[in-house]
Scaffold this active site. Structure first.
Site, PDB file in Angstrom:
ATOM      1  CG  HIS A 116      -2.426  -9.492 -12.054  1.00  0.00           C
ATOM      2  ND1 HIS A 116      -1.584  -9.249 -13.096  1.00  0.00           N
ATOM      3  CD2 HIS A 116      -1.773  -9.088 -10.957  1.00  0.00           C
ATOM      4  CE1 HIS A 116      -0.461  -8.722 -12.664  1.00  0.00           C
ATOM      5  NE2 HIS A 116      -0.552  -8.610 -11.374  1.00  0.00           N
ATOM      6  CB  THR A 135       4.824  -8.355 -11.683  1.00  0.00           C
ATOM      7  OG1 THR A 135       4.460  -8.457 -10.295  1.00  0.00           O
ATOM      8  CG2 THR A 135       6.008  -7.421 -11.823  1.00  0.00           C
ATOM      9  N   GLY A 190      -5.369  -5.840 -15.235  1.00  0.00           N
ATOM     10  CA  GLY A 190      -5.687  -4.427 -15.419  1.00  0.00           C
ATOM     11  C   GLY A 190      -4.828  -3.732 -16.453  1.00  0.00           C
ATOM     12  CB  ILE A 211      -0.962   0.004   1.214  1.00  0.00           C
ATOM     13  CG1 ILE A 211      -1.811   1.287   1.216  1.00  0.00           C
ATOM     14  CG2 ILE A 211      -0.245  -0.195   2.531  1.00  0.00           C
ATOM     15  CD1 ILE A 211      -2.900   1.306   2.283  1.00  0.00           C
ATOM     16  CB  SER A 212       1.298   4.031  -2.370  1.00  0.00           C
ATOM     17  OG  SER A 212       1.500   3.276  -3.533  1.00  0.00           O
ATOM     18  CG  HIS A 253      -2.608   6.282  -1.695  1.00  0.00           C
ATOM     19  ND1 HIS A 253      -2.607   5.460  -0.587  1.00  0.00           N
ATOM     20  CD2 HIS A 253      -2.491   5.450  -2.766  1.00  0.00           C
ATOM     21  CE1 HIS A 253      -2.500   4.194  -0.978  1.00  0.00           C
ATOM     22  NE2 HIS A 253      -2.420   4.166  -2.281  1.00  0.00           N
TER      23      HIS A 253
END
Length: 226
Positions: A111, A219, A145, A59-60, A65
């Site tokens: 994904h 990735t 995505g 989570i950045s 964000h």
């Protein structure tokens, strides 16, 4: 003052981002305050730093964000449509949903199926988040995505939450007219830069290289081929 905006509570974190000029929009500040980062970050949620959420994902940091949301702000309006690629724990996806309700649609795509399930469970930790999913304002899907979600586009805003190998023209094609794409891109030199891609009302596309960043790569699931 990136990295120095942490707080002891969700409100103090956002207030510090405002005080340090990393967040400027009152509407965005209200949206961030309404989403408790502790529901999405596993440890020390109010620190202004990235955190691992497993599966080689993070989570950045809150200031990143904030930067992404500020960049997309002109397209985060009630009734708008937002695609969040690499939605991870679901935090920023949830903030986007606050900005486009009522009548809008936000889809988070990852994904890694385990992260999709995590984001759903995280969002259900609040009544407001659960209600957004029930009303279909907010959804999380497993998928690649990097090729977007053409069948549900076009998108007013597309956010990519991990470093891509390129600008992914499929995403540019799926922008509305007008629309904006925010994407960190890993360059051949090894560095990463934020790119902002705009499509105007006539369909003309402009691309702007912004600032250097450090994101995890966009990735495949660990153990799958890239």
């Amino acid at each position: 003052m990136a990295w120095r905006s942490g707080g002891s509570t969700n409100t103090s974190l956002i207030d510090n981002l405002l005080r340090n000029g990393l967040l400027n929009s009152p509407s965005l500040a209200a949206a961030f305050k309404s989403v408790d980062r502790a529901h999405y970050a596993p440890t020390d949620p109010y620190a202004d730093s990235p955190q691992s959420i497993g599966y080689r994902a993070t989570i950045s940091a809150p200031h990143m964000h904030a930067n992404a949301a500020e960049a997309l702000l002109p397209y985060l309006k009630p009734g708008g449509k937002v695609l969040d690629v690499g939605s991870g724990s679901g935090y920023l996806t949830r903030v986007f949903a606050e900005m486009v309700k009522p009548g809008g649609k936000v889809v988070g795509v990852d994904h890694i199926g385990e992260l999709v399930e995590m984001s759903i469970q995280n969002t259900r930790k609040s009544e407001e988040g659960a209600a957004l999913m029930v009303s279909s304002v907010l959804r999380f899907l497993k998928g690649d995505g990097r090729i977007g979600l053409k069948e549900e586009g076009p998108w007013d805003a597309i956010h990519v939450g991990a470093a891509a190998k390129g600008l992914h023209e499929e995403l540019v094609e799926q922008l509305a007219k007008p629309g904006r794409l925010f994407v960190p891109v890993e360059e051949e030199s090894g560095g990463q830069w934020i790119w902002v891609v705009d499509k105007d009302a006539s369909g003309k596309v402009t691309r702007k290289r912004e600032y250097g960043v450090r994101y995890v790569p966009l990735t495949d699931h660990p153990g799958e081929r890239t």
